[in-house]
Design a protein around this motif. Structure first.
Motif, short mmCIF file in Angstrom:
data_model
loop_
_atom_site.label_atom_id
_atom_site.label_comp_id
_atom_site.label_asym_id
_atom_site.label_seq_id
_atom_site.Cartn_x
_atom_site.Cartn_y
_atom_site.Cartn_z
N UNK A 18 0.83 -1.21 0.00
CA UNK A 18 0.00 0.00 0.00
C UNK A 18 0.86 1.26 0.00
N UNK A 19 1.91 1.25 0.84
CA UNK A 19 2.81 2.40 0.93
C UNK A 19 3.55 2.59 -0.39
N UNK A 20 4.03 1.50 -0.96
CA UNK A 20 4.78 1.58 -2.22
C UNK A 20 3.93 2.18 -3.33
N UNK A 21 2.69 1.75 -3.43
CA UNK A 21 1.81 2.27 -4.47
C UNK A 21 1.42 3.72 -4.21
N UNK A 22 1.28 4.06 -2.94
CA UNK A 22 0.88 5.42 -2.59
C UNK A 22 1.96 6.44 -2.93
N UNK A 23 3.21 6.10 -2.65
CA UNK A 23 4.29 7.07 -2.87
C UNK A 23 4.95 6.91 -4.23
N UNK A 24 4.64 5.80 -4.92
CA UNK A 24 5.11 5.65 -6.30
C UNK A 24 6.55 5.24 -6.48
N UNK A 25 7.09 4.48 -5.55
CA UNK A 25 8.45 3.97 -5.75
C UNK A 25 8.41 2.83 -6.76
N UNK A 26 9.57 2.37 -7.15
CA UNK A 26 9.64 1.21 -8.03
C UNK A 26 9.03 -0.01 -7.33
N UNK A 27 8.61 -0.99 -8.11
CA UNK A 27 7.98 -2.19 -7.56
C UNK A 27 8.88 -2.84 -6.51
N UNK B 82 15.08 4.29 -4.66
CA UNK B 82 13.78 4.62 -4.07
C UNK B 82 13.50 3.77 -2.83
N UNK B 83 14.31 2.72 -2.62
CA UNK B 83 14.12 1.88 -1.44
C UNK B 83 14.29 2.68 -0.16
N UNK B 84 15.13 3.71 -0.20
CA UNK B 84 15.35 4.53 0.99
C UNK B 84 14.11 5.35 1.35
N UNK B 85 13.44 5.88 0.34
CA UNK B 85 12.20 6.63 0.53
C UNK B 85 11.11 5.70 1.04
N UNK B 86 11.06 4.49 0.49
CA UNK B 86 10.06 3.51 0.92
C UNK B 86 10.26 3.16 2.40
N UNK B 87 11.50 2.95 2.81
CA UNK B 87 11.78 2.62 4.22
C UNK B 87 11.32 3.73 5.14
N UNK C 131 13.60 -5.22 -1.74
CA UNK C 131 14.33 -4.31 -2.62
C UNK C 131 13.39 -3.73 -3.67
N UNK C 132 13.76 -2.57 -4.16
CA UNK C 132 13.08 -1.98 -5.33
C UNK C 132 14.02 -2.00 -6.53
N UNK C 133 15.27 -2.36 -6.29
CA UNK C 133 16.25 -2.37 -7.35
C UNK C 133 16.91 -1.02 -7.59
N UNK C 134 16.46 0.00 -6.88
CA UNK C 134 17.06 1.33 -7.05
C UNK C 134 16.99 2.10 -5.74
N UNK D 269 18.28 -1.58 -13.45
CA UNK D 269 18.82 -1.37 -12.11
C UNK D 269 18.65 -2.63 -11.26
N UNK D 270 17.54 -3.32 -11.46
CA UNK D 270 17.28 -4.54 -10.69
C UNK D 270 18.27 -5.64 -11.06
N UNK D 271 18.56 -5.78 -12.35
CA UNK D 271 19.55 -6.77 -12.77
C UNK D 271 20.92 -6.46 -12.18
N UNK D 272 21.29 -5.20 -12.18
CA UNK D 272 22.60 -4.82 -11.64
C UNK D 272 22.70 -5.16 -10.16
N UNK D 273 21.61 -4.94 -9.43
CA UNK D 273 21.64 -5.29 -8.01
C UNK D 273 21.70 -6.79 -7.79
#
Length: 250
Positions: free
Chosen positions: A12-21, A51-56, A46-49, A113-117
C-alpha cells in the motif's frame, strides 16, 4: 504482525508514494522455493534502485502509528526496521564496481537497475525475487532455481569478483552450506584455495561468530570445507572450533 499483513501494508505504501515495484529477496524466496518457510524473522526487500530509501522512511511513518518499532541505518547503508521479533531489511542496492561492463561481457547490454543489483549479490541461491503477494518466484540470473535444486552454493558473478567485493562472503558460503546442507561449487573452492586471505573480514569477532554458527549447524561439513579450501591457518580458532582444528592438522 503476520507476514501477509506486513507485506500488504508495504504494498500500500509503495503504491501510494510511487516507488519502483517492491520485491522480497534473499533468503525468503529461497526458503519458499525449498518449502521451508518456518520461523520467519529476517526479511529482505528491494526496489532495485535508490527509491528503497524513501520507501523505508515512509513505511516507518505508517508502522509507528500502530506499532512499537525501531529503525536503524546499518554500516553498509541499508535500513532495518525491527517489529517485535521480526527484522525487515531495505536493501541498500549495492552494485559491484564496473557492473555495467561485467554484465555487458555476459551478454546483458542494457541491464536494468534490478539486474545490476541482483548480479551484485553473493550467491545464486540468494538471487531470487518474489512479489509481495508471495505468488511467484523470479529468477533473473536464470541460475538460482537450478542451483537450489542441485544444492549448490555458486557466485552470481565470477568468484574473483563476487568474493573480493565483500570479504564476508567466503565465510558466508561456508555458513550457508552448513545451514542448507548444500555443497560449495568447485569454482569457489578453487578460488579460495588459491586466495585464502579472501576469508578475512572487517573484525575477528564477526568471523568467529559466523564460523561458530557454521559449526553449530554442521561441524563435520564446516571442518571439511575449511580443510578443502586450505583456510585453517587464516582463521581465528575459538574454543568451539579447536577440537576440529587439532584433528584437521594431524
Amino acid at each position: 504482525m503476520k507476514l501477509k499483513e506486513l507485506f500488504s501494508k508495504l504494498d500500500e505504501v509503495q503504491k501510494k508514494i510511487g516507488t519502483s515495484t517492491t520485491y522480497c529477496c534473499g533468503g525468503l524466496p529461497r526458503d519458499k522455493f525449498m518449502g521451508r518457510l518456518d520461523n520467519i524473522s529476517d526479511i529482505d526487500v528491494t526496489t532495485g534502485d535508490k527509491t528503497i530509501n524513501y520507501l523505508a522512511q515512509e513505511f516507518e511513518n505508517i508502522l509507528k502509528k500502530d506499532f512499537n518499532i525501531t529503525r536503524k541505518t546499518m554500516p553498509d547503508g541499508h535500513t532495518s526496521i525491527f517489529i517485535g521479533n521480526m527484522k525487515l531489511d531495505f536493501s541498500s542496492n549495492f552494485n559491484t564496481p564496473n557492473i555495467n561492463k561485467i554484465l555487458f561481457e555476459k551478454g546483458i547490454k542494457s541491464p536494468t537497475e534490478l539486474q545490476k543489483e541482483i548480479y551484485s549479490r553473493d550467491f545464486t541461491c540468494n538471487s531470487l525475487l518474489m512479489p509481495l503477494n508471495l505468488k511467484s518466484i523470479i529468477d533473473l540470473t536464470k541460475n538460482g532455481i537450478n542451483d537450489i535444486k542441485n544444492k549448490k552454493i555458486k557466485c552470481c558473478l565470477d568468484p574473483s569478483i563476487t568474493l573480493m567485493t565483500n570479504r564476508n562472503r567466503v565465510v558466508r558460503a561456508i555458513y550457508l552450506a552448513c545451514k542448507l546442507d548444500f555443497d560449495i561449487d568447485d569454482s569457489i573452492i578453487d578460488f579460495v584455495k588459491s586466495n585464502p586471505d579472501s576469508i578475512k573480514v572487517s573484525t575477528e569477532r564477526s568471523l568467529i561468530k559466523k564460523l561458530n554458527q557454521s559449526f553449530e549447524r554442521d561441524a563435520d561439513k564446516a571442518s571439511f570445507l575449511l580443510t578443502k579450501m586450505n583456510l585453517w591457518n587464516y582463521i581465528p580458532i575459538s574454543k568451539e572450533i579447536y577440537p576440529y582444528y587439532i584433528k584437521a592438522i594431524k
